[in-house]
Design a protein around this motif. Sequence first.
Motif, mmCIF file in Angstrom:
data_model
loop_
_atom_site.group_PDB
_atom_site.id
_atom_site.type_symbol
_atom_site.label_atom_id
_atom_site.label_comp_id
_atom_site.label_asym_id
_atom_site.label_seq_id
_atom_site.Cartn_x
_atom_site.Cartn_y
_atom_site.Cartn_z
ATOM 1 N N THR A 64 24.927 39.619 29.431
ATOM 2 C CA THR A 64 24.290 40.114 28.206
ATOM 3 C C THR A 64 24.428 41.622 28.070
ATOM 4 N N ASP A 65 24.800 42.303 29.162
ATOM 5 C CA ASP A 65 24.973 43.754 29.109
ATOM 6 C C ASP A 65 26.364 44.089 28.577
ATOM 7 N N LYS A 66 26.450 45.098 27.717
ATOM 8 C CA LYS A 66 27.726 45.457 27.083
ATOM 9 C C LYS A 66 28.774 45.920 28.093
ATOM 10 N N ARG A 67 28.330 46.364 29.287
ATOM 11 C CA ARG A 67 29.291 46.820 30.293
ATOM 12 C C ARG A 67 30.103 45.671 30.883
ATOM 13 N N SER A 68 29.572 44.443 30.753
ATOM 14 C CA SER A 68 30.215 43.307 31.411
ATOM 15 C C SER A 68 31.603 43.027 30.863
ATOM 16 N N SER A 69 31.854 43.354 29.605
ATOM 17 C CA SER A 69 33.143 43.043 28.995
ATOM 18 C C SER A 69 34.223 44.062 29.343
ATOM 19 N N SER A 70 33.822 45.307 29.670
ATOM 20 C CA SER A 70 34.813 46.360 29.885
ATOM 21 C C SER A 70 34.826 46.935 31.291
ATOM 22 N N PHE A 71 33.659 47.019 31.931
ATOM 23 C CA PHE A 71 33.568 47.749 33.191
ATOM 24 C C PHE A 71 33.157 46.903 34.385
ATOM 25 N N TRP A 72 32.710 45.670 34.154
ATOM 26 C CA TRP A 72 32.260 44.812 35.250
ATOM 27 C C TRP A 72 33.152 43.584 35.370
ATOM 28 N N LEU A 73 33.568 43.292 36.579
ATOM 29 C CA LEU A 73 34.269 42.042 36.889
ATOM 30 C C LEU A 73 33.290 41.193 37.698
ATOM 31 N N ILE A 74 32.715 40.183 37.062
ATOM 32 C CA ILE A 74 31.642 39.397 37.677
ATOM 33 C C ILE A 74 32.219 38.075 38.178
ATOM 34 N N LEU A 75 32.051 37.831 39.481
ATOM 35 C CA LEU A 75 32.659 36.655 40.117
ATOM 36 C C LEU A 75 31.618 35.869 40.901
ATOM 37 N N PRO A 76 31.359 34.605 40.539
ATOM 38 C CA PRO A 76 30.467 33.772 41.345
ATOM 39 C C PRO A 76 31.180 33.247 42.580
ATOM 40 N N LEU A 77 30.428 33.050 43.650
ATOM 41 C CA LEU A 77 30.996 32.517 44.892
ATOM 42 C C LEU A 77 30.011 31.528 45.504
ATOM 43 N N HIS A 78 30.390 30.249 45.433
ATOM 44 C CA HIS A 78 29.571 29.188 46.031
ATOM 45 C C HIS A 78 30.484 28.048 46.450
ATOM 46 N N SER A 79 29.935 27.003 46.974
ATOM 47 C CA SER A 79 30.746 25.944 47.599
ATOM 48 C C SER A 79 31.526 25.097 46.603
ATOM 49 N N THR A 80 31.222 25.168 45.302
ATOM 50 C CA THR A 80 31.883 24.284 44.341
ATOM 51 C C THR A 80 33.002 24.964 43.559
ATOM 52 N N ILE A 81 33.258 26.247 43.782
ATOM 53 C CA ILE A 81 34.336 26.896 43.041
ATOM 54 C C ILE A 81 35.692 26.459 43.590
ATOM 55 N N THR A 82 36.722 26.551 42.750
ATOM 56 C CA THR A 82 38.061 26.129 43.155
ATOM 57 C C THR A 82 38.689 27.168 44.082
ATOM 58 N N LEU A 83 39.779 26.765 44.738
ATOM 59 C CA LEU A 83 40.487 27.674 45.630
ATOM 60 C C LEU A 83 41.043 28.865 44.846
ATOM 61 N N GLU A 84 41.512 28.616 43.639
ATOM 62 C CA GLU A 84 42.043 29.688 42.796
ATOM 63 C C GLU A 84 40.955 30.699 42.448
ATOM 64 N N GLU A 85 39.751 30.190 42.142
ATOM 65 C CA GLU A 85 38.638 31.086 41.823
ATOM 66 C C GLU A 85 38.208 31.878 43.064
#
Length: 204
Positions: free
Chosen positions: A123-144
Amino acid sequence: VIMSATLEARKFQKYFSLCNVIGKEIKPTLLEVTERTQKLSIYYINSLYSLLSLNTSSRNWNLYDFDNPYISREAYNISVNLIKHFDEIEAEDVYRTSVRKGAVLVFLPGYDDINEMLKLLLTDKRSSSFWLILPLHSTITLEEQRKIFEPAKPGERKIVLATNIAESSITLPDIEYVIDFCLCKSLICDPETNYPLLHLEWAT
């Protein structure tokens, strides 16, 4: 190959030693990798109000409950403000602004908590330009999962939202900031049903 920062290497070396046909002991090779100590600063949640210049008059003293572990809305908000604070303290550093910003690792107890934090950051405007947000848990794919190890673009900050899989299973080399909610999910046996159950509790 056995690798750890904490195990007693000599004991393992002795355990895996073998004797050849003439009775000579052959030991596995032992490699010790040393790295210079990094300066470490630790801030607990009560000190963040002054660090982030938050309004202490509206402070919610029910921020956490030792008997009923949970993440309050205020705790989520403080974490987002803390990440914004990292942007501010690095803003005057030309190298960090144009080349590389310190990556942030946020420890959360489960999938739902990661999604909640992810929505709040997006929801923060910085997320689209300055933040690379990556989740990490047991169900993400190998590519992710591979994306977690890739460096962020110049001027971009990598933010990894992870369960304790990032604490015990992998090492992220570019992390400079860690936000830990000190909560984890442990597998217990439900006394009423005798079935296994993930129980939220404070980390020890």
